[in-house]
Design a protein around this motif. Structure first.
Motif, PDB file in Angstrom:
ATOM      1  N   ALA A   9       0.827  -1.214   0.000  1.00 53.26           N
ATOM      2  CA  ALA A   9       0.000   0.000   0.000  1.00 53.26           C
ATOM      3  C   ALA A   9       0.855   1.255   0.000  1.00 53.26           C
ATOM      4  CB  ALA A   9      -0.931  -0.012   1.218  1.00 53.26           C
ATOM      5  N   ALA A  10       1.908   1.273   0.828  1.00 52.97           N
ATOM      6  CA  ALA A  10       2.765   2.451   0.898  1.00 52.97           C
ATOM      7  C   ALA A  10       3.453   2.717  -0.437  1.00 52.97           C
ATOM      8  CB  ALA A  10       3.800   2.277   2.006  1.00 52.97           C
ATOM      9  N   VAL A  11       3.967   1.657  -1.063  1.00 54.33           N
ATOM     10  CA  VAL A  11       4.692   1.831  -2.326  1.00 54.33           C
ATOM     11  C   VAL A  11       3.736   2.235  -3.449  1.00 54.33           C
ATOM     12  CG1 VAL A  11       5.994   0.621  -4.103  1.00 54.33           C
ATOM     13  CG2 VAL A  11       6.573   0.286  -1.710  1.00 54.33           C
ATOM     14  N   VAL A  12       2.580   1.574  -3.543  1.00 56.30           N
ATOM     15  CA  VAL A  12       1.631   1.868  -4.625  1.00 56.30           C
ATOM     16  C   VAL A  12       1.121   3.299  -4.527  1.00 56.30           C
ATOM     17  CG1 VAL A  12      -0.661   1.320  -5.517  1.00 56.30           C
ATOM     18  CG2 VAL A  12       0.949  -0.519  -5.015  1.00 56.30           C
ATOM     19  N   VAL A  13       0.742   3.734  -3.331  1.00 51.75           N
ATOM     20  CA  VAL A  13       0.215   5.097  -3.166  1.00 51.75           C
ATOM     21  C   VAL A  13       1.322   6.128  -3.346  1.00 51.75           C
ATOM     22  CG1 VAL A  13      -0.850   6.702  -1.537  1.00 51.75           C
ATOM     23  CG2 VAL A  13      -1.705   4.355  -1.720  1.00 51.75           C
ATOM     24  N   ALA A  14       2.481   5.897  -2.744  1.00 53.39           N
ATOM     25  CA  ALA A  14       3.584   6.849  -2.891  1.00 53.39           C
ATOM     26  C   ALA A  14       4.010   6.980  -4.349  1.00 53.39           C
ATOM     27  CB  ALA A  14       4.769   6.414  -2.033  1.00 53.39           C
ATOM     28  N   PHE A  65      -3.856  17.288   2.132  1.00 52.06           N
ATOM     29  CA  PHE A  65      -3.241  16.505   1.061  1.00 52.06           C
ATOM     30  C   PHE A  65      -2.595  15.252   1.639  1.00 52.06           C
ATOM     31  CE2 PHE A  65       0.276  15.242  -1.611  1.00 52.06           C
ATOM     32  CZ  PHE A  65      -0.177  15.414  -2.911  1.00 52.06           C
ATOM     33  N   ILE A  66      -1.824  15.433   2.697  1.00 49.80           N
ATOM     34  CA  ILE A  66      -1.142  14.297   3.313  1.00 49.80           C
ATOM     35  C   ILE A  66      -2.150  13.324   3.905  1.00 49.80           C
ATOM     36  CG2 ILE A  66       0.446  13.619   5.158  1.00 49.80           C
ATOM     37  CD1 ILE A  66       1.852  16.316   4.758  1.00 49.80           C
ATOM     38  N   LEU A  67      -3.179  13.860   4.602  1.00 48.64           N
ATOM     39  CA  LEU A  67      -4.182  13.006   5.240  1.00 48.64           C
ATOM     40  C   LEU A  67      -4.931  12.164   4.215  1.00 48.64           C
ATOM     41  CD1 LEU A  67      -5.712  12.150   7.794  1.00 48.64           C
ATOM     42  CD2 LEU A  67      -7.241  14.106   7.426  1.00 48.64           C
ATOM     43  N   ALA A  68      -5.290  12.762   3.086  1.00 51.13           N
ATOM     44  CA  ALA A  68      -6.041  12.040   2.056  1.00 51.13           C
ATOM     45  C   ALA A  68      -5.218  10.896   1.492  1.00 51.13           C
ATOM     46  CB  ALA A  68      -6.459  13.004   0.947  1.00 51.13           C
ATOM     47  N   ARG A  69      -3.932  11.129   1.253  1.00 53.17           N
ATOM     48  CA  ARG A  69      -3.089  10.084   0.675  1.00 53.17           C
ATOM     49  C   ARG A  69      -2.792   8.983   1.690  1.00 53.17           C
ATOM     50  NH1 ARG A  69      -4.516  14.592  -1.857  1.00 53.17           N
ATOM     51  NH2 ARG A  69      -3.893  14.547  -4.059  1.00 53.17           N
ATOM     52  N   VAL A  70      -2.617   9.369   2.935  1.00 54.34           N
ATOM     53  CA  VAL A  70      -2.414   8.361   3.974  1.00 54.34           C
ATOM     54  C   VAL A  70      -3.665   7.500   4.132  1.00 54.34           C
ATOM     55  CG1 VAL A  70      -2.059   8.020   6.449  1.00 54.34           C
ATOM     56  CG2 VAL A  70      -0.655   9.663   5.208  1.00 54.34           C
ATOM     57  N   SER A  71      -4.833   8.131   4.047  1.00 52.75           N
ATOM     58  CA  SER A  71      -6.092   7.383   4.150  1.00 52.75           C
ATOM     59  C   SER A  71      -6.223   6.381   3.002  1.00 52.75           C
ATOM     60  CB  SER A  71      -7.277   8.356   4.137  1.00 52.75           C
ATOM     61  OG  SER A  71      -7.220   9.229   5.248  1.00 52.75           O
ATOM     62  N   ALA A  72      -5.826   6.792   1.803  1.00 50.50           N
ATOM     63  CA  ALA A  72      -5.870   5.873   0.665  1.00 50.50           C
ATOM     64  C   ALA A  72      -4.940   4.685   0.888  1.00 50.50           C
ATOM     65  CB  ALA A  72      -5.489   6.612  -0.611  1.00 50.50           C
ATOM     66  N   ALA A  73      -3.766   4.950   1.438  1.00 43.60           N
ATOM     67  CA  ALA A  73      -2.824   3.861   1.705  1.00 43.60           C
ATOM     68  C   ALA A  73      -3.370   2.909   2.768  1.00 43.60           C
ATOM     69  CB  ALA A  73      -1.474   4.435   2.146  1.00 43.60           C
ATOM     70  N   VAL A  74      -3.999   3.463   3.791  1.00 43.80           N
ATOM     71  CA  VAL A  74      -4.585   2.618   4.839  1.00 43.80           C
ATOM     72  C   VAL A  74      -5.679   1.740   4.251  1.00 43.80           C
ATOM     73  CG1 VAL A  74      -5.961   2.638   6.959  1.00 43.80           C
ATOM     74  CG2 VAL A  74      -3.981   4.161   6.738  1.00 43.80           C
ATOM     75  N   LEU A 116      -6.020   0.675   1.149  1.00 43.57           N
ATOM     76  CA  LEU A 116      -5.428  -0.365   0.307  1.00 43.57           C
ATOM     77  C   LEU A 116      -4.756  -1.440   1.164  1.00 43.57           C
ATOM     78  CD1 LEU A 116      -5.186  -0.911  -2.748  1.00 43.57           C
ATOM     79  CD2 LEU A 116      -2.903   0.121  -2.656  1.00 43.57           C
ATOM     80  N   CYS A 117      -4.129  -1.012   2.245  1.00 42.64           N
ATOM     81  CA  CYS A 117      -3.487  -1.956   3.163  1.00 42.64           C
ATOM     82  C   CYS A 117      -4.518  -2.886   3.787  1.00 42.64           C
ATOM     83  CB  CYS A 117      -2.738  -1.185   4.247  1.00 42.64           C
ATOM     84  SG  CYS A 117      -2.051  -2.220   5.553  1.00 42.64           S
ATOM     85  N   VAL A 118      -5.623  -2.326   4.232  1.00 47.04           N
ATOM     86  CA  VAL A 118      -6.680  -3.141   4.844  1.00 47.04           C
ATOM     87  C   VAL A 118      -7.245  -4.126   3.824  1.00 47.04           C
ATOM     88  CG1 VAL A 118      -9.011  -3.073   5.827  1.00 47.04           C
ATOM     89  CG2 VAL A 118      -7.273  -1.440   6.596  1.00 47.04           C
ATOM     90  N   MET A 119      -7.440  -3.653   2.601  1.00 47.03           N
ATOM     91  CA  MET A 119      -7.984  -4.527   1.568  1.00 47.03           C
ATOM     92  C   MET A 119      -7.095  -5.745   1.339  1.00 47.03           C
ATOM     93  SD  MET A 119      -8.677  -3.663  -2.441  1.00 47.03           S
ATOM     94  CE  MET A 119      -9.156  -4.966  -3.595  1.00 47.03           C
ATOM     95  N   LEU A 120      -5.787  -5.513   1.224  1.00 47.55           N
ATOM     96  CA  LEU A 120      -4.872  -6.603   0.924  1.00 47.55           C
ATOM     97  C   LEU A 120      -4.646  -7.486   2.155  1.00 47.55           C
ATOM     98  CD1 LEU A 120      -2.996  -8.106  -0.945  1.00 47.55           C
ATOM     99  CD2 LEU A 120      -1.199  -6.439  -0.435  1.00 47.55           C
ATOM    100  N   ALA A 121      -4.285  -6.873   3.284  1.00 49.78           N
ATOM    101  CA  ALA A 121      -3.948  -7.660   4.469  1.00 49.78           C
ATOM    102  C   ALA A 121      -5.159  -8.419   5.007  1.00 49.78           C
ATOM    103  CB  ALA A 121      -3.372  -6.748   5.545  1.00 49.78           C
ATOM    104  N   ALA A 122      -6.285  -7.709   5.152  1.00 48.33           N
ATOM    105  CA  ALA A 122      -7.479  -8.363   5.695  1.00 48.33           C
ATOM    106  C   ALA A 122      -7.981  -9.447   4.738  1.00 48.33           C
ATOM    107  CB  ALA A 122      -8.573  -7.326   5.960  1.00 48.33           C
ATOM    108  N   GLY A 123      -7.899  -9.168   3.437  1.00 43.21           N
ATOM    109  CA  GLY A 123      -8.331 -10.162   2.458  1.00 43.21           C
ATOM    110  C   GLY A 123      -7.495 -11.419   2.525  1.00 43.21           C
ATOM    111  N   CYS A 124      -6.169 -11.263   2.612  1.00 43.13           N
ATOM    112  CA  CYS A 124      -5.289 -12.433   2.694  1.00 43.13           C
ATOM    113  C   CYS A 124      -5.540 -13.215   3.986  1.00 43.13           C
ATOM    114  CB  CYS A 124      -3.831 -11.989   2.629  1.00 43.13           C
ATOM    115  SG  CYS A 124      -3.291 -11.413   0.996  1.00 43.13           S
TER     116      CYS A 124
END
Length: 597
Positions: free
Chosen positions: A95-100, A134-143, A145-153
């Motif tokens: 999530a961090a790499v994809v969003v960054a 700006f920072i909050l919105a991008r961090v929220s997007a990363a969170v 995406l992280c939840v989607m991948l980690a929780a899904g797995c």
């Protein structure tokens, strides 16, 4: 039972889905940088899936496959619990790499690279450029995406395997291992390059793969790039950078030792200057001043960031794709220094920056270059500090004028400074153009016009050389496929010049030091990478520029841009059989080899 038997393929598909969503978001978020069709976007997704995503997803399956094998051998093996930390780490990293990657591409237009970690070490530069929202919105997007991948797995992984089958587990693990062995050798950054449009190639490139593969560059300087043998590299370098260019064929100054004011314009590329083929409405003041001074029509910045450009200007050294000479203090003793050389010739040297000198080791760098006096935000009144970056350009220009007014007639002075306002977040006390970015550049242009007009009223003007030079360009409706990104305006003004003229010689930012010193009658043999472009020995005019993913070479035969990550040309104007690229590779290799000494 199906989840127990097929949870690895389910996770594999989930990872591919996350990469596809990330790629779609990358294209959507950065769509303004390249006008592409829906079909183009779908093609990028297809190429990315086949060239990178499948391999990266297979690599990510190795740990779950090994755990699955263990669970099939030992019935009480807590499969989900054991994989929980791995899935959490996987979610955070991906999530961090994809969003960054998507967010930073808007500013830098290259894939997320290990070089960004050097800027992360000085986060005040980034936080000064954007708003908290700006920072909050991008961090929220990363969170998210992280939840989607980690929780899904985690959800797809069974707690335990109820039907042990050692042979099935071994076959499954060996299959994943074999697929990795088959796929990895054919996977590299260049394998996703399928289009003449650089944006589409970058969209197709998996950001996780691009980021982690860039760490392969993290090796001793002299081992990072090897295109030629040491002998061939040295021979090529000697022809490109003559050992001595002390002679001059043209005298530009009427004063032998003038006061010097060096004004570095933040991000002010030729895109904003009508006289260089840029937008007509942004820089009317520069347009007004160009006929009054010495205008270098073929001046090219060396790099893409302020820390690189400042170093090239003040040390006469070419820039490096992934090394910051300003920030790496170990390299400072290797560098020549324009202020130190001028101080040895009797100049008083000072540097003004209207903000805090903390970003990217700026203060330490200037101290190591032996500036005798440093002025920063502490030399301004609190009410004059307008943004997190510091005082607006109008305020700093007034300060510059005051400092020039204090220069005496006995000791010559060298005063360098850097403007601030033409930078994110584009907030300036000026409202002429509707586009906030163009308006910020227009404001800097307005302030420069006021500064020069004020300087003309001072008695020091008759003995003053004003050098206006950008630190680098700005990617406004451009990409690194456009060599004009590096093309910038350099203008010499003041009563010290012999007269107005236009210079058509190709000149790099790193060449300012030798060219200026030769005009002052000061030796510059220490500046090995800086060429006096008015020397008889300057027989092969060229410019060399770089950014973290590539290098550019321009000479009288044409222009070449080479992607050093994908190891392939990006642009060839008037192809020459690869000779320009070979010369650029030789300079790149030699510039890193020198850092080892």
């Amino acid at each position: 039972m199906n989840r127990q038997k097929y949870f690895l393929p389910y996770i594999f598909v989930l990872i591919l889905l996350v990469f596809t969503i990330g790629r779609a978001c990358f294209i959507g978020y950065n769509h303004a940088l390249a006008h592409i069709s829906v079909w183009d976007a779908l093609q990028a997704c297809r190429v990315g899936l086949l060239s990178h995503d499948l391999t990266v997803a297979l690599v990510m399956l190795l740990v779950p496959a090994l755990a699955w094998l263990a669970a099939l051998c030992w019935p009480r093996f807590p499969l989900r619990l054991v994989l929980l930390p791995y899935f959490l780490l996987l979610g955070v990293v991906v999530a961090a790499v994809v969003v960054a990657d998507a967010v930073m591409y808007e500013f830098w237009q290259f894939k997320l690279h290990a070089v960004v970690l050097s800027y992360a070490a000085s986060p005040e530069g980034a936080t000064s450029s954007v708003s908290p929202f700006f920072i909050l919105a991008r961090v929220s997007a990363a969170v998210g995406l992280c939840v989607m991948l980690a929780a899904g797995c985690i959800r797809l992984t069974p707690k335990r395997m109820s039907v042990p089958d050692k042979r099935l587990g071994l076959k499954g693990f060996l299959l994943v291992l074999a697929l990795n062995a088959l796929a990895i050798p054919f996977t590299h950054v260049g394998s996703a390059y399928y289009s003449p449009t650089l944006f589409l190639n970058h969209a197709a490139t998996n950001p996780v793969y691009a980021f982690f593969s860039s760490f392969a560059w993290n090796k001793p300087y002299g081992q990072r790039f090897h295109y030629l043998s040491a002998e061939a590299s040295d021979s090529t370098f000697a022809r490109l950078y003559p050992s001595s260019t002390e002679d001059i064929t043209d005298t530009l100054l009427r004063v032998r030792r003038p006061h010097i004011l060096l004004v570095s314009l933040e991000s002010f590329g030729g895109k904003f200057v009508r006289e260089l083929g840029g937008l007509p409405e942004v820089a009317p003041q520069l347009g007004r001043l160009i006929p009054e001074g010495i205008f270098w029509e073929q001046y090219y910045s060396n790099s893409f960031r302020t820390d690189r450009g400042t170093a090239s200007t003040l040390t006469g050294h070419v820039a490096h794709p992934d090394v910051s000479l300003q920030r790496d203090t170990v390299l400072h003793p290797l560098l020549a220094s324009l202020p130190r050389t001028l101080a040895h010739e009797g100049y008083h040297t000072s540097y003004l920056y209207a903000g805090p000198m903390t970003n990217m080791g700026k203060r330490r760098f200037l101290e190591d270059l032996s500036f005798q006096r440093l002025l920063d935000d502490r030399d301004f009144r609190p009410e004059e500090i307008a943004t997190a970056w510091g005082a607006d350009d109008e305020v700093s220009c007034r300060k510059l004028c005051e400092l020039v007014a204090q220069m005496d007639s006995v000791q010559p002075s060298f005063l360098a400074c850097q403007t601030i306002s033409s930078h994110e977040p584009w907030v300036v006390p000026y409202h002429r153009l509707s586009d906030e970015k163009l308006n910020a550049f227009a404001y800097t242009d307005h302030c420069i016009g006021q500064l020069v007009d004020s300087l003309k009223q001072l008695p020091q003007w008759d003995n003053l050389l004003v050098i206006i030079i950008p630190d680098h360009g700005f990617l406004y409706q451009q990409s690194y496929q456009d060599p004009e990104f590096f093309h910038s305006p350099m203008l010499w003004l003041g009563g010290a010049i012999a007269g107005p003229r236009r210079m058509s010689v190709l000149i790099n930012q790193s060449d300012l030091a030798a060219t200026l010193l030769s005009q002052l009658g000061i030796g510059h043999d220490d500046f090995r990478w800086s060429r006096n472009v008015l020397s008889r020995r300057y027989t092969y005019p060229f410019v060399y520029c770089n950014f973290p993913a590539g290098i550019m070479w321009k000479d009288a035969t044409g222009v070449s841009i080479y992607d050093i990550v994908a190891d392939r040309p990006i642009l060839e104007r008037q192809p020459d059989g690869g000779e320009r690229i070979r010369r650029a590779q030789a300079v790149l290799q030699a510039s890193y080899a020198e850092l080892e000494n």
